[in-house]
Design a protein around this motif. Structure first.
Motif, PDB file in Angstrom:
ATOM      1  N   ARG A  68     -62.328  16.284   0.440  1.00  0.00           N
ATOM      2  CA  ARG A  68     -62.155  17.475   1.277  1.00  0.00           C
ATOM      3  C   ARG A  68     -62.156  18.694   0.363  1.00  0.00           C
ATOM      4  NH1 ARG A  68     -56.464  16.423   3.865  1.00  0.00           N
ATOM      5  NH2 ARG A  68     -56.089  16.397   1.606  1.00  0.00           N
ATOM      6  N   ALA A  69     -62.775  19.758   0.810  1.00  0.00           N
ATOM      7  CA  ALA A  69     -62.856  20.973  -0.012  1.00  0.00           C
ATOM      8  C   ALA A  69     -61.477  21.477  -0.388  1.00  0.00           C
ATOM      9  CB  ALA A  69     -63.640  22.060   0.725  1.00  0.00           C
ATOM     10  N   ALA A  70     -60.484  21.221   0.461  1.00  0.00           N
ATOM     11  CA  ALA A  70     -59.121  21.683   0.185  1.00  0.00           C
ATOM     12  C   ALA A  70     -58.524  21.006  -1.041  1.00  0.00           C
ATOM     13  CB  ALA A  70     -58.233  21.439   1.405  1.00  0.00           C
ATOM     14  N   ASP A  71     -59.140  19.887  -1.495  1.00  0.00           N
ATOM     15  CA  ASP A  71     -58.617  19.168  -2.657  1.00  0.00           C
ATOM     16  C   ASP A  71     -58.972  19.860  -3.975  1.00  0.00           C
ATOM     17  OD1 ASP A  71     -57.670  17.175  -0.962  1.00  0.00           O
ATOM     18  OD2 ASP A  71     -59.566  16.075  -1.049  1.00  0.00           O
ATOM     19  N   THR A  72     -59.847  20.869  -3.939  1.00  0.00           N
ATOM     20  CA  THR A  72     -60.318  21.528  -5.149  1.00  0.00           C
ATOM     21  C   THR A  72     -59.604  22.859  -5.357  1.00  0.00           C
ATOM     22  OG1 THR A  72     -62.506  20.555  -4.848  1.00  0.00           O
ATOM     23  CG2 THR A  72     -62.340  22.420  -6.347  1.00  0.00           C
ATOM     24  N   PRO A  73     -59.039  23.100  -6.547  1.00  0.00           N
ATOM     25  CA  PRO A  73     -58.403  24.393  -6.824  1.00  0.00           C
ATOM     26  C   PRO A  73     -59.388  25.553  -6.669  1.00  0.00           C
ATOM     27  CG  PRO A  73     -57.908  22.789  -8.551  1.00  0.00           C
ATOM     28  CD  PRO A  73     -58.970  22.180  -7.697  1.00  0.00           C
ATOM     29  N   ASN A  74     -58.926  26.646  -6.128  1.00  0.00           N
ATOM     30  CA  ASN A  74     -59.782  27.823  -5.905  1.00  0.00           C
ATOM     31  C   ASN A  74     -59.701  28.749  -7.118  1.00  0.00           C
ATOM     32  OD1 ASN A  74     -61.429  29.733  -4.731  1.00  0.00           O
ATOM     33  ND2 ASN A  74     -59.801  30.634  -3.486  1.00  0.00           N
ATOM     34  N   ARG A  75     -60.414  28.365  -8.185  1.00  0.00           N
ATOM     35  CA  ARG A  75     -60.425  29.166  -9.416  1.00  0.00           C
ATOM     36  C   ARG A  75     -61.841  29.170  -9.980  1.00  0.00           C
ATOM     37  NH1 ARG A  75     -55.715  26.039 -10.304  1.00  0.00           N
ATOM     38  NH2 ARG A  75     -56.933  24.612 -11.592  1.00  0.00           N
ATOM     39  N   GLU A  83     -73.779  21.357 -10.909  1.00  0.00           N
ATOM     40  CA  GLU A  83     -73.649  21.003  -9.507  1.00  0.00           C
ATOM     41  C   GLU A  83     -72.774  19.755  -9.390  1.00  0.00           C
ATOM     42  OE1 GLU A  83     -73.372  20.482  -5.796  1.00  0.00           O
ATOM     43  OE2 GLU A  83     -74.403  22.286  -6.556  1.00  0.00           O
ATOM     44  N   PRO A  84     -71.581  19.861  -8.800  1.00  0.00           N
ATOM     45  CA  PRO A  84     -70.645  18.734  -8.767  1.00  0.00           C
ATOM     46  C   PRO A  84     -71.234  17.447  -8.196  1.00  0.00           C
ATOM     47  CG  PRO A  84     -69.568  20.731  -8.019  1.00  0.00           C
ATOM     48  CD  PRO A  84     -71.020  21.066  -8.160  1.00  0.00           C
ATOM     49  N   GLN A  85     -71.979  17.543  -7.092  1.00  0.00           N
ATOM     50  CA  GLN A  85     -72.492  16.326  -6.470  1.00  0.00           C
ATOM     51  C   GLN A  85     -73.511  15.619  -7.349  1.00  0.00           C
ATOM     52  OE1 GLN A  85     -71.068  15.015  -3.920  1.00  0.00           O
ATOM     53  NE2 GLN A  85     -72.430  13.231  -3.908  1.00  0.00           N
ATOM     54  N   GLN A  86     -74.256  16.365  -8.156  1.00  0.00           N
ATOM     55  CA  GLN A  86     -75.206  15.736  -9.076  1.00  0.00           C
ATOM     56  C   GLN A  86     -74.471  14.934 -10.141  1.00  0.00           C
ATOM     57  OE1 GLN A  86     -77.850  18.700 -10.674  1.00  0.00           O
ATOM     58  NE2 GLN A  86     -78.854  19.099  -8.708  1.00  0.00           N
ATOM     59  N   VAL A  87     -73.345  15.484 -10.607  1.00  0.00           N
ATOM     60  CA  VAL A  87     -72.528  14.750 -11.567  1.00  0.00           C
ATOM     61  C   VAL A  87     -72.037  13.457 -10.941  1.00  0.00           C
ATOM     62  CG1 VAL A  87     -70.460  14.823 -13.031  1.00  0.00           C
ATOM     63  CG2 VAL A  87     -71.810  16.909 -12.658  1.00  0.00           C
ATOM     64  N   VAL A  88     -71.521  13.558  -9.716  1.00  0.00           N
ATOM     65  CA  VAL A  88     -70.972  12.390  -9.022  1.00  0.00           C
ATOM     66  C   VAL A  88     -72.039  11.314  -8.828  1.00  0.00           C
ATOM     67  CG1 VAL A  88     -69.998  11.588  -6.832  1.00  0.00           C
ATOM     68  CG2 VAL A  88     -69.155  13.692  -7.876  1.00  0.00           C
ATOM     69  N   GLU A  89     -73.215  11.707  -8.369  1.00  0.00           N
ATOM     70  CA  GLU A  89     -74.265  10.737  -8.100  1.00  0.00           C
ATOM     71  C   GLU A  89     -74.708  10.023  -9.368  1.00  0.00           C
ATOM     72  OE1 GLU A  89     -75.235   9.624  -5.285  1.00  0.00           O
ATOM     73  OE2 GLU A  89     -73.938  11.020  -4.190  1.00  0.00           O
ATOM     74  N   PRO A 167     -61.572  23.763 -11.991  1.00  0.00           N
ATOM     75  CA  PRO A 167     -61.878  23.303 -10.631  1.00  0.00           C
ATOM     76  C   PRO A 167     -63.098  22.390 -10.542  1.00  0.00           C
ATOM     77  CG  PRO A 167     -62.409  25.632 -10.881  1.00  0.00           C
ATOM     78  CD  PRO A 167     -61.632  25.236 -12.084  1.00  0.00           C
ATOM     79  N   LEU A 168     -64.079  22.541 -11.438  1.00  0.00           N
ATOM     80  CA  LEU A 168     -65.235  21.655 -11.383  1.00  0.00           C
ATOM     81  C   LEU A 168     -64.818  20.213 -11.668  1.00  0.00           C
ATOM     82  CD1 LEU A 168     -68.534  21.515 -11.374  1.00  0.00           C
ATOM     83  CD2 LEU A 168     -68.106  20.977 -13.770  1.00  0.00           C
ATOM     84  N   LEU A 169     -63.974  20.021 -12.691  1.00  0.00           N
ATOM     85  CA  LEU A 169     -63.523  18.664 -13.005  1.00  0.00           C
ATOM     86  C   LEU A 169     -62.761  18.072 -11.831  1.00  0.00           C
ATOM     87  CD1 LEU A 169     -62.365  18.915 -16.743  1.00  0.00           C
ATOM     88  CD2 LEU A 169     -64.664  18.831 -15.770  1.00  0.00           C
ATOM     89  N   HIS A 170     -61.907  18.897 -11.207  1.00  0.00           N
ATOM     90  CA  HIS A 170     -61.123  18.409 -10.066  1.00  0.00           C
ATOM     91  C   HIS A 170     -62.027  18.073  -8.884  1.00  0.00           C
ATOM     92  CE1 HIS A 170     -56.849  19.085 -11.302  1.00  0.00           C
ATOM     93  NE2 HIS A 170     -57.487  19.752 -12.268  1.00  0.00           N
TER      94      HIS A 170
END
Length: 325
Positions: A68-75, A83-89, A167-170
């Motif tokens: 959920r987007a709320a799980d990521t710190p807003n910083r 791109e976070p999803q590219q890292v995840v994939e 926030p990217l790592l989170h």
């Protein structure tokens, strides 16, 4: 022909005994840690026994709740073009993503911190030393020094804490692990070149021997070469794809460390990725995949690690991982 075979067989037997002795020494050294984990969190034993078995591991992954987007710190992030999803994939398919780079000023601040603070050799708090004088420390302590860990001191390094809170790592961790993702380890350590190190020393330091991490059911770790790494400076090696498959002998073995030849026989030598890069070079990996740190030969290596898991962090680990404030 028989006389020529006997010395080779005897040498092989001695080598086998030495390997087994090293494994037993490593297990004995970690036993107090395992007992402390068990006392602190009795559910740890279920993870330690079952998380290495792919059936139970997959069942646990299915329990992960979506990001959920709320799980990521807003910083603002230190990593602007990632791109976070590219890292995840890529971590999902290969077990590793390469392409994270720390800014130069962050690396400089962390290096400056290590010049002001002492570290502890070989995970032993009795071996306190100035990392710039590791060779003299080997003489003073009368033993090989392969590593210098800062343990909880890293929490007093503002630059390292900026990386830990990024926030990217989170976001990557939450997308990969699910919404229970949390920081469970922050480590800063040197790998030193040592001409005195025995095979037992290297085994205890998890160097030149493949292993997988079994600290939690689901984990992702981010590593950064603060000082840069060339081939003779102890590069990290990761076996791509080994995070999502495991031979039966490795699932049911009580050991997490195995020789390179044994690992290559099951997962393929062509999948081994040696990671080299300049200051700030970073990568994300699933540490359940087989990996190892090689022995530094020419110059020391400074590594920063931020690890995420899904269980409450332990109050202490074998590697001196601190409580996260």
């Amino acid at each position: 022909m028989q006389p020529s075979r006997q010395p080779r067989k005897k040498a092989d037997d001695l080598e086998t005994i030495a390997r087994r002795s090293g494994r037993l020494h490593r297990m004995a050294a970690r036993l107090p840690t395992y007992m402390a984990d068990l006392r602190e969190r009795p559910s740890w034993i279920a993870m330690f026994v079952l998380a290495r078995i792919m059936l139970f591991r997959r069942l646990h992954w299915r329990r992960a709740r979506p990001y959920r987007a709320a799980d990521t710190p807003n910083r603002a992030s230190l990593f602007e073009r990632v791109e976070p999803q590219q890292v995840v994939e890529q971590v999902r398919t290969q077990g590793i993503h390469v392409g994270l780079v720390l800014p130069e000023d962050i690396c400089a601040e962390i290096l400056d911190f290590t010049r002001r603070e002492t570290c502890f050799g070989n995970f032993d708090r009795r071996l306190e030393l100035d990392a710039t004088q590791y060779a003299e420390a080997e003489v003073r302590f009368g033993r090989a020094l392969l590593s210098g860990h800062y343990f909880e001191k890293v929490l007093d390094c503002p630059a390292a804490m900026r990386v830990q809170r990024d926030p990217l790592l989170h976001e990557v961790a939450a997308r990969y692990l699910g919404d229970r993702a949390r920081v469970v380890s922050t480590r800063l350590w040197w790998s030193f070149p040592s001409q005195q190190a025995s095979d037992a020393d290297k085994n205890l330091a998890s160097q030149d021997r493949y292993h997988f991490d079994l600290d939690d059911w689901r984990m992702i770790k981010f590593f950064f070469y603060v000082s840069g790494v060339e081939p003779d400076q102890g590069p990290h090696v990761y076996l791509r794809g080994s995070h999502k498959k495991r031979s039966l002998r490795h699932q049911f073995s009580p050991l997490v460390g195995h020789s390179a030849d044994e690992v290559y026989a099951d997962y393929g030598k062509d999948n081994a990725l040696t990671l080299l890069g300049g200051p700030g070079y970073g990568f994300a990996e699933d540490p359940f995949g087989f990996h190892m740190g090689t022995v530094a030969q020419r110059a020391p290596r400074l590594m920063l690690e931020v690890g995420f898991g899904v269980s409450p962090p332990s109050r202490r680990r074998f590697h001196g991982e601190p409580v996260i404030r």
